[in-house]
Scaffold this active site. Structure first.
Site, PDB file in Angstrom:
ATOM      1  CG  ASP A  59     -52.091 -72.277  89.762  1.00 60.68           C
ATOM      2  OD1 ASP A  59     -53.198 -72.151  89.213  1.00 60.68           O
ATOM      3  OD2 ASP A  59     -51.284 -71.356  89.898  1.00 60.68           O
ATOM      4  NE  ARG A 114     -39.912 -71.227  91.779  1.00 60.64           N
ATOM      5  CZ  ARG A 114     -40.759 -71.223  92.808  1.00 60.64           C
ATOM      6  NH1 ARG A 114     -40.507 -71.962  93.866  1.00 60.64           N
ATOM      7  NH2 ARG A 114     -41.839 -70.490  92.777  1.00 60.64           N
ATOM      8  CG  ASP A 150     -40.866 -69.218  89.497  1.00 56.09           C
ATOM      9  OD1 ASP A 150     -39.684 -68.890  89.728  1.00 56.09           O
ATOM     10  OD2 ASP A 150     -41.820 -68.801  90.160  1.00 56.09           O
ATOM     11  CB  SER A 162     -49.381 -64.793  92.166  1.00 55.76           C
ATOM     12  OG  SER A 162     -48.352 -65.757  92.064  1.00 55.76           O
TER      13      SER A 162
HETATM   14  N1  ARG Z   1     -40.466 -62.242  90.063  1.00 54.48           N
HETATM   15  C1  ARG Z   1     -39.895 -63.127  91.012  1.00 54.48           C
HETATM   16  C2  ARG Z   1     -38.976 -64.090  90.338  1.00 54.48           C
HETATM   17  O1  ARG Z   1     -39.081 -64.284  89.178  1.00 54.48           O
HETATM   18  C3  ARG Z   1     -40.921 -63.796  91.865  1.00 54.48           C
HETATM   19  C4  ARG Z   1     -41.754 -64.860  91.236  1.00 54.48           C
HETATM   20  C5  ARG Z   1     -42.786 -65.247  92.193  1.00 54.48           C
HETATM   21  N2  ARG Z   1     -43.469 -66.457  91.861  1.00 54.48           N
HETATM   22  C6  ARG Z   1     -44.753 -66.646  92.172  1.00 54.48           C
HETATM   23  N3  ARG Z   1     -45.255 -67.782  91.932  1.00 54.48           N
HETATM   24  N4  ARG Z   1     -45.499 -65.692  92.667  1.00 54.48           N
HETATM   25  O2  ARG Z   1     -38.135 -64.666  90.957  1.00 54.48           O
END
Ligand code: ARG
Length: 417
Positions: free
Chosen positions: A19, A98, A127, A179
């Site tokens: 990405d 983040r 995110d 992912s």
């Molecule tokens: N669901 C989790 C969160 O919102 C993990 C997100 C994972 N991100 C990823 N790019 N796979 O914190």
């Protein structure tokens, strides 16, 4: 009048994956100068290749920031002290990282005179919210670009075709199933076969933890020392936060501790199947919570448990840089001032269990608790206490409960029969 180049200079949160590599080129093609920034928060993959991959994708500069210490000290440990687990289970590794990445993006943007920051998040996840809200709070003047949210490359296959057409070196295969995101505090895994909640996570989901069924038949014991709620030592050896987390990670993971499989409520309204590996966060949490039960009063514990879900939601929802967060963090730190001591953990086939706890600030008093010799508790006082405590119960039973048509065992109709 020709634009100054800085007008189109952007700092991208770069992971080196498909990405963000494609995002780099995509922005470049639209006239942006792209500075790729990678934040090391622990367990960074393909570390050495990141810089060359960023340049190959079209970046004009590459910045690697080692944020592990900040992450452990200012994010992981405060979340541990707060007991923050989203929906009671997820230790928030991705969510915690983040806001720190957002701050790093802003810092690098200032250094390079950039007018924008960018990330590779989709429009379906949490995110994007965490990045955008944090950047808006820290630097309202910066533009935020999120190409994946709006571009035409809607499938992984189309991104791969784009990458190949533009000679962007990618090491991923078309059939990459999951992912993932990883840092010191945990590893998040989504998508692929996990999207069916009826499917048990395939064995290849797990990378940090051994299958509890294959874990050693002998338990491993570790001792964690805490000071004011922060882990400071392992088996008597004082360690910096990053080293301590990594060591606990290794030993807990080797015993299969820290696998989490859940259906989770995303901020954007979607229920999603999420799998996590968080050996260190899980083991440290068990230990920390035990020490709290020894050193906090019942009243303090009640307030703590009441706030912990709100605290977790706040982290999950990307509201780190808010006044409420600072208030909750201050309360937490204050509550932790006596949470100092040692916890002995037994790690065995997927479980971390406290088997011993001690503290100079312990509220546990042997002479009050014992049923043996040395008891100083005056049992005769209990009679008067119960007389007062039970007073309203007796009054209500006589006036109402004992008279209800359905009898005293009827709880389904409020006693109306
Ligand atoms: N669901 C989790 C969160 O919102 C993990 C997100 C994972 N991100 C990823 N790019 N796979 O914190």
């Amino acid at each position: 009048m020709p634009r100054r180049t800085e007008d189109k200079r952007v700092v991208l949160a770069y992971s080196g994956g498909l990405d963000t590599s494609v995002v780099t080129r995509w922005l470049t093609e639209r006239g942006w100068e792209v500075i790729c920034m990678t934040a090391d928060m622990g367990y960074l993959e393909a570390d050495e290749e990141l810089e060359s991959r960023a340049y190959a994708a079209g970046a004009i500069a590459f910045e690697m920031l080692d944020l592990r210490e900040d992450f452990a000290r200012s994010f992981c440990f405060p979340a541990l002290m707060a007991g923050a687990l989203y929906e009671g289970r997820y230790p928030l590794a991705t969510a915690l990282a983040r806001p720190l990445i957002a701050k790093a993006l802003v810092d690098v943007a200032r250094e390079h005179n950039a007018t924008a920051v960018a990330h590779g998040c989709t429009g379906k996840g949490n995110d994007q919210v965490r990045f955008d809200v944090s950047v808006q709070a820290l630097a309202p003047d910066l533009r935020i670009l999120a190409p994946v949210r709006e571009w035409e490359l809607t499938t992984r296959e189309s991104e791969i075709v784009y990458a190949q057409a533009h000679n962007i070196p990618i090491t991923v295969s078309v059939d990459k199933q999951y992912s993932t995101d990883e840092n010191l505090w945990g590893r998040s895994i989504e998508a692929g076969p996990l999207e069916d909640p009826w499917t048990e996570p395939p064995a290849n989901v797990w990378e940090w933890t051994v299958n509890p069924e294959d874990a050693p038949d002998e338990p491993t014991y570790i001792e964690i020392g805490f000071q004011r709620g922060r882990p400071v030592s392992l088996d008597g050896e004082e360690l910096d936060p990053v080293t301590l987390i990594s060591r606990v990670h290794d030993v807990a993971g080797a015993n299969g501790v820290g696998r989490i499989d859940m259906i989770e409520d995303r901020l954007v309204g979607i229920k999603s199947r999420e799998v996590y590996e968080a050996p260190a966060a899980t083991a440290l949490r068990v230990a920390h919570e035990s020490l709290e039960t020894l050193t906090l009063s019942k009243a303090q514990l009640r307030i703590k448990y009441r706030l912990t879900h709100d605290y977790a939601d706040l982290i999950y929802d990307g509201l780190w840089f808010t006044g409420l967060h600072q208030d909750l963090a201050a309360l937490t730190a204050s509550m932790q001032r006596h949470v100092t001591g040692n916890v002995r953990l037994k790690l065995y086939k997927g479980q971390a269990v406290t088997v011993g706890v001690e503290s100079a600030n312990s509220l546990y008093q042997y002479s009050l608790a014992t049923y043996d010799e040395g008891d100083i508790y005056d049992q005769s006082s209990a009679v008067g206490f119960i007389d007062i405590f039970g007073l309203p119960v007796r009054v209500q039973a006589e006036k109402q409960l004992l008279r209800q048509p359905g009898g005293v065992l009827d709880v389904s109709s409020g006693g109306t029969g």
